[in-house]
Design a protein around this motif. Structure first.
Motif, short mmCIF file in Angstrom:
data_model
loop_
_atom_site.label_atom_id
_atom_site.label_comp_id
_atom_site.label_asym_id
_atom_site.label_seq_id
_atom_site.Cartn_x
_atom_site.Cartn_y
_atom_site.Cartn_z
N UNK A 87 0.39 -1.49 0.35
CA UNK A 87 -0.28 -0.02 0.01
C UNK A 87 0.97 1.58 -0.25
N UNK A 88 1.44 1.19 1.10
CA UNK A 88 2.83 2.50 0.81
C UNK A 88 3.23 2.89 -0.67
N UNK A 89 3.52 1.34 -1.03
CA UNK A 89 4.04 2.04 -2.57
C UNK A 89 3.30 2.61 -3.88
N UNK A 90 1.97 1.58 -3.67
CA UNK A 90 0.91 2.09 -4.38
C UNK A 90 0.84 3.46 -4.09
N UNK A 91 0.59 4.42 -2.80
CA UNK A 91 0.27 5.18 -2.60
C UNK A 91 1.34 6.20 -3.23
N UNK A 92 2.31 5.95 -2.73
CA UNK A 92 3.99 7.27 -3.44
C UNK A 92 3.37 7.13 -4.80
N UNK A 93 3.60 5.76 -5.71
CA UNK A 93 3.57 6.04 -6.75
C UNK A 93 2.05 6.69 -7.68
N UNK A 94 0.73 6.71 -6.73
CA UNK A 94 -0.30 7.52 -8.05
C UNK A 94 -0.36 8.75 -6.87
N UNK A 95 0.55 8.90 -5.46
CA UNK A 95 0.87 10.48 -5.42
C UNK A 95 1.31 11.65 -6.26
N UNK A 96 2.57 10.06 -6.47
CA UNK A 96 3.55 10.98 -7.57
C UNK A 96 3.47 11.65 -8.93
N UNK A 97 1.77 10.89 -9.15
CA UNK A 97 1.58 10.54 -10.91
C UNK A 97 -0.05 11.58 -10.84
N UNK A 98 -0.68 12.09 -9.34
CA UNK A 98 -1.13 12.72 -9.21
C UNK A 98 -0.78 14.32 -9.77
N UNK A 99 0.34 14.05 -8.80
CA UNK A 99 1.05 15.52 -8.74
C UNK A 99 1.86 16.36 -9.49
N UNK A 100 1.66 15.17 -11.33
CA UNK A 100 1.76 15.86 -12.22
C UNK A 100 1.31 15.74 -12.93
N UNK A 101 -0.11 15.02 -12.94
CA UNK A 101 -1.00 15.50 -13.60
C UNK A 101 -1.74 16.73 -13.01
N UNK A 102 -1.83 16.98 -11.88
CA UNK A 102 -1.93 18.96 -11.47
C UNK A 102 -0.90 19.53 -12.10
N UNK A 103 0.25 19.75 -12.04
CA UNK A 103 1.18 20.63 -12.54
C UNK A 103 0.31 21.52 -14.30
N UNK A 104 -0.44 20.37 -14.45
CA UNK A 104 -0.70 20.60 -15.82
C UNK A 104 -1.90 22.17 -15.69
N UNK A 105 -2.69 21.71 -13.93
CA UNK A 105 -3.32 23.28 -13.88
C UNK A 105 -2.79 24.38 -13.39
N UNK A 106 -1.77 23.82 -12.47
CA UNK A 106 -1.11 24.99 -11.67
C UNK A 106 -0.23 25.38 -12.48
#
Length: 304
Positions: free
Chosen positions: A106-125
């Motif tokens: 779950x830690x690996x999954x959370x960190x990977x998904x969190x990083x992917x979410x943040x990268x996508x958020x850069x397109x907005x911010x």
């Protein structure tokens, strides 16, 4: 076991980079997720004291295509709670959204998904026009001075190496006192780049302020566009926030949120390079043999 980042955690991470009207929507959803989960877009807009158009902008801002998608994500998350900021490790999170119940998967999954979410958020911010202007300022500057502290120094060192590859003089000192001393002695023609996720790191704010007062041009990179650092930047590059604003960074420094800074530096460097593509490409090719020599020497040492 698979565990993805919840929609409310995503909203919490992006809230700091939103405009005030959208922050109010985020606050209402985080305070009462059951209401947001069950209400129509019209009813939610009324509950938030805003318009349906603002709700739609909010939904797109967190990376979803429609209000229906938003409700589905909220329904999938169900009643899982998000521990409040400021809780002790045993009561909440020890890092990002990692808690007592997590295991390796779950830690690996959370960190990977969190990083992917943040990268996508850069397109907005990250605003393309602001990136363009920042790149022009860097290209025109005689030298770029970078000011950062803590783990933001990683992004500063990345910028230092990136700009060196294309022949743009850049300077970064890790010592905070040296940063302030250097900032106060800058001359017109120089450019100061201040990096702080919270935008409230005292020494970084003081350095960018001193640089501006000395006549240097200034760029701020922060997750909070209303922060003290942003007020000292002629141009502000907004990166995704990894936490709710509370006047200071968390007691742990989120490396996931720093990924937004690294991504923004890469985009900024690339934009500076393509504005003078032929010269930049020639300098990159010139440096390639040096890097190759270093790699060859490392392989030889490994063999010995």
């Amino acid at each position: 076991m698979s565990d993805t980042i919840g929609i409310r955690e995503q909203i919490q991470g992006l809230r700091g980079s939103m405009k005030p009207a959208l922050q109010a929507i985020a606050d209402a959803i985080l305070a009462d997720p059951d209401t947001a989960r069950s209400k129509s877009i019209k009813a939610l807009a009324a509950a938030c004291g805003t318009s349906e158009a603002s709700i739609s902008r909010f939904v797109r801002g967190i990376g979803l295509a429609s209000y229906r998608d938003f409700q589905l994500r909220m329904a999938q998350e169900g009643g899982a709670s998000i521990p409040a900021r400021g809780q002790a490790p045993d009561e909440g999170h020890i890092y990002e959204n990692i808690g007592r119940q997590d295991n390796a998967q779950t830690i690996l999954t959370k960190v990977v998904h969190r990083t992917a979410d943040l990268a996508r958020a850069c397109l907005t911010t990250l605003d393309a026009a602001a990136l363009d202007e920042a790149a022009r300022m860097i290209r025109q500057a005689d030298v770029v001075y970078i000011f950062a502290a803590g783990s933001s120094a990683l992004a500063a060192e990345n910028a230092l190496l990136r700009f060196a590859r294309i022949g743009k003089p850049a300077i970064f000192h890790r010592d905070r006192n040296n940063q302030l001393l250097i900032a106060s002695s800058l001359r017109p023609g120089s450019l100061a780049l201040g990096l702080s996720d919270s935008g409230r790191t005292q020494q970084t704010v003081a350095s960018l302020t001193a640089a501006r007062q000395a006549g240097a041009r200034t760029i701020a990179m922060t997750a909070f566009p209303e922060s003290p650092l942003a007020r000292q930047g002629e141009v502000t590059l907004v990166t995704p926030a990894g936490y709710m604003p509370a006047g200071e960074e968390p007691l742990y420094e989120s490396m996931v949120s720093k990924f937004g800074q690294l991504l923004a530096i890469d985009a900024l460097y690339s934009l500076v390079a393509v504005q003078d593509f032929d010269d930049a490409a020639a300098l990159v090719r010139k440096g390639d043999p040096i890097i190759q020599q270093s790699r060859s020497a490392r392989r030889q040492n490994d063999q010995d």
